[in-house]
Write a protein that holds these residues in place. Sequence first.
Motif, PDB file in Angstrom:
ATOM      1  N   PHE A 204       3.256   4.683  -2.419  1.00 41.97           N
ATOM      2  CA  PHE A 204       2.413   5.307  -3.426  1.00 41.97           C
ATOM      3  C   PHE A 204       1.763   4.485  -4.433  1.00 41.97           C
ATOM      4  O   PHE A 204       0.415   4.748  -4.610  1.00 41.97           O
ATOM      5  CB  PHE A 204       3.534   6.139  -4.263  1.00 41.97           C
ATOM      6  N   SER A 205       2.150   3.430  -4.412  1.00 46.13           N
ATOM      7  CA  SER A 205       1.458   2.302  -5.238  1.00 46.13           C
ATOM      8  C   SER A 205       0.361   1.970  -4.724  1.00 46.13           C
ATOM      9  O   SER A 205      -0.608   1.478  -5.390  1.00 46.13           O
ATOM     10  CB  SER A 205       2.328   1.231  -5.693  1.00 46.13           C
ATOM     11  N   LEU A 206       0.284   1.874  -3.616  1.00 43.55           N
ATOM     12  CA  LEU A 206      -1.092   1.617  -2.600  1.00 43.55           C
ATOM     13  C   LEU A 206      -2.148   3.052  -2.518  1.00 43.55           C
ATOM     14  O   LEU A 206      -3.034   2.985  -1.887  1.00 43.55           O
ATOM     15  CB  LEU A 206      -0.851   1.136  -1.166  1.00 43.55           C
ATOM     16  N   ASN A 207      -1.767   3.779  -3.179  1.00 47.36           N
ATOM     17  CA  ASN A 207      -2.222   5.069  -3.049  1.00 47.36           C
ATOM     18  C   ASN A 207      -2.378   5.690  -1.495  1.00 47.36           C
ATOM     19  O   ASN A 207      -3.465   6.396  -1.371  1.00 47.36           O
ATOM     20  CB  ASN A 207      -3.782   4.867  -3.742  1.00 47.36           C
TER      21      ASN A 207
ATOM     22  N   GLY B 108       3.255  10.960  -5.432  1.00 48.87           N
ATOM     23  CA  GLY B 108       4.608  10.470  -5.923  1.00 48.87           C
ATOM     24  C   GLY B 108       5.722  11.744  -5.402  1.00 48.87           C
ATOM     25  O   GLY B 108       6.664  11.369  -5.108  1.00 48.87           O
TER      26      GLY B 108
ATOM     27  N   THR C 178       8.450   4.302   0.443  1.00 50.66           N
ATOM     28  CA  THR C 178       7.657   5.385  -0.014  1.00 50.66           C
ATOM     29  C   THR C 178       6.623   5.050  -1.332  1.00 50.66           C
ATOM     30  O   THR C 178       5.538   5.413  -1.444  1.00 50.66           O
ATOM     31  CB  THR C 178       8.205   6.739   0.089  1.00 50.66           C
ATOM     32  N   PHE C 179       7.541   4.582  -2.421  1.00 49.35           N
ATOM     33  CA  PHE C 179       6.945   4.287  -3.430  1.00 49.35           C
ATOM     34  C   PHE C 179       6.110   3.101  -3.229  1.00 49.35           C
ATOM     35  O   PHE C 179       5.152   3.040  -4.035  1.00 49.35           O
ATOM     36  CB  PHE C 179       7.843   3.760  -4.823  1.00 49.35           C
ATOM     37  N   THR C 180       6.280   2.263  -2.501  1.00 48.85           N
ATOM     38  CA  THR C 180       5.276   1.233  -2.049  1.00 48.85           C
ATOM     39  C   THR C 180       4.008   1.831  -1.407  1.00 48.85           C
ATOM     40  O   THR C 180       2.912   1.398  -2.015  1.00 48.85           O
ATOM     41  CB  THR C 180       5.453   0.071  -1.071  1.00 48.85           C
TER      42      THR C 180
END
Length: 169
Positions: A73-76, A80, A69-71
């Motif tokens: 998030f980093s891809l918008n 977060g 999920t943080f991946t």
Amino acid sequence: MASLASILLMTFPVAMAFAAANDLFTMKIPNKISLALVGGFIAVALLTRMPLETFGTNLAIGFAILGVTFTLFSLNLLGGGDAKLIAAGSVWIGANHIVEYLVFVAIFGGVLSLVILGYRNWFPAEKLALPGWAMRLHLPKGPIPYGIAIAAGGLAIFPATDIFLSLVV
């Protein structure tokens, strides 16, 4: 001990409902909610003497989901707070139902997105006296409070989870 664990079992549905409401009204999911979910899980696991292997597996699932999920998030592609909420919820769900949890989240997320898109297209916000949170939902290409879908997915599968059944049955 079992009665205290049963009371702590309510951490999951209460935290998920609070996260959904908070996301709807503020477009934020506070870290306190995810921390309460993880802390509640640890407390219930200790009080029920959950096998160490199960406890470790559930935490590992949570960390794996957090990585994915943080991946996103980093891809918008995901907020977060949403990323942390899915991961915190997954430690309660466990290995036996994690796939169903994620499928439910995706289904509810799709329905939620369609409902909000319909709301944006069919209800003229400029002609209605809407509160601020409802106006935010009306913004073209605005954010979707995905915490609602995460909570709905978690609440849909929670009664089938091992941790729930171990205290209710």
